[in-house]
Design an enzyme around this catalytic site. Sequence first.
Site, PDB file in Angstrom:
ATOM      1  N   GLY A   1      28.443  43.895   1.398  1.00  0.00           N
ATOM      2  CA  GLY A   1      27.103  44.065   1.951  1.00  0.00           C
ATOM      3  C   GLY A   1      26.182  42.945   1.521  1.00  0.00           C
ATOM      4  O   GLY A   1      26.542  42.078   0.707  1.00  0.00           O
TER       5      GLY A   1
ATOM      6  N   MET B   1      23.539  43.114  -0.365  1.00  0.00           N
ATOM      7  CA  MET B   1      23.249  43.182  -1.793  1.00  0.00           C
ATOM      8  C   MET B   1      24.455  42.735  -2.604  1.00  0.00           C
ATOM      9  O   MET B   1      24.310  42.103  -3.655  1.00  0.00           O
ATOM     10  CB  MET B   1      22.852  44.604  -2.179  1.00  0.00           C
TER      11      MET B   1
ATOM     12  N   THR C   1      20.532  53.874  -2.608  1.00  0.00           N
ATOM     13  CA  THR C   1      19.384  54.701  -2.231  1.00  0.00           C
ATOM     14  C   THR C   1      19.811  55.801  -1.259  1.00  0.00           C
ATOM     15  O   THR C   1      20.952  55.862  -0.837  1.00  0.00           O
ATOM     16  CB  THR C   1      18.270  53.845  -1.599  1.00  0.00           C
TER      17      THR C   1
ATOM     18  N   HIS D   1      10.103  47.972   5.672  1.00  0.00           N
ATOM     19  CA  HIS D   1      11.440  47.408   5.509  1.00  0.00           C
ATOM     20  C   HIS D   1      11.971  46.903   6.845  1.00  0.00           C
ATOM     21  O   HIS D   1      11.436  47.226   7.912  1.00  0.00           O
ATOM     22  CB  HIS D   1      12.411  48.441   4.939  1.00  0.00           C
TER      23      HIS D   1
ATOM     24  N   LYS E   1      17.248  49.343   8.056  1.00  0.00           N
ATOM     25  CA  LYS E   1      17.244  50.325   6.968  1.00  0.00           C
ATOM     26  C   LYS E   1      17.368  51.734   7.548  1.00  0.00           C
ATOM     27  O   LYS E   1      16.690  52.082   8.509  1.00  0.00           O
ATOM     28  CB  LYS E   1      15.966  50.206   6.128  1.00  0.00           C
TER      29      LYS E   1
ATOM     30  N   GLY F   1      13.821  54.397  -1.241  1.00  0.00           N
ATOM     31  CA  GLY F   1      14.019  54.823  -2.620  1.00  0.00           C
ATOM     32  C   GLY F   1      12.919  54.320  -3.527  1.00  0.00           C
ATOM     33  O   GLY F   1      12.491  55.000  -4.462  1.00  0.00           O
TER      34      GLY F   1
END
Length: 242
Positions: A11, A13, A76, A131, A135, A141
């Site tokens: 991903g 992240m 999250t 965001h 998302k 979160g």
Amino acid sequence: MARIGIIGSKGRMGQALADAIVAAGHELAGGIDQGDDPLALARQSDVLVDFSAPAALEANLDAAATAGVPIVVGTTGLEERHHWLCDHAAARIAVLQTGNTSLGVTLLAHLVREAASRLGEDWDIEIVETHHRMKVDAPSGTALLLGEAAAAGREVALAQVAVRGRDGITGARQPGAIGFASLRGGSVAGDHTVHFLADNERLELKHLAENRAIFARGAVRAAGWLLGKPAGRYTMPQVLGL
């Protein structure tokens, strides 16, 4: 130097984490994604960082506990059962779970709690987050983390005072409510503003995320800090000594 394993490595992240691990002088122990074995990764790591999905959390915590390695959970969209799972795992290993690994957001939450504690209920609290269009959960979160900080400052449970969205004839705002509003669009990494509003004056505490690298850097710092800690639940404010 620590060997850090990434859960959710493919991903956005995960890719940022890989860069942050190397930049911080640690070793990337490997990474896994959906369908891979978390226990194999745990056994070759000193600490795990999980940015995968809520559905995978139980298996990831079990793997960390079986291997006896600490884990940072940045996933999250968690629900009450997921927090119970974190508590259960924390009886065996060190678990740091947070809605946001940014050091700036961690400090922001501290300031929000202080402001909510010192300002009276005649100051209304509203949390606005923005965001990117992809998302999938709302409020974010981070917004919930900030809401928890505000509620803690007022010594109330967030679930009792939270208002998540308004539509139609809602009536006047209830005293003590903590409101949430979620905006989605473009490629925004994450903007959060906590509004404190009283008659004739307003206070805004804000954090703007320009790149996911900030979350990766914070997660790697948390992972390094978690090494050697005894079993238990830990938080990002502890990483900063707050």
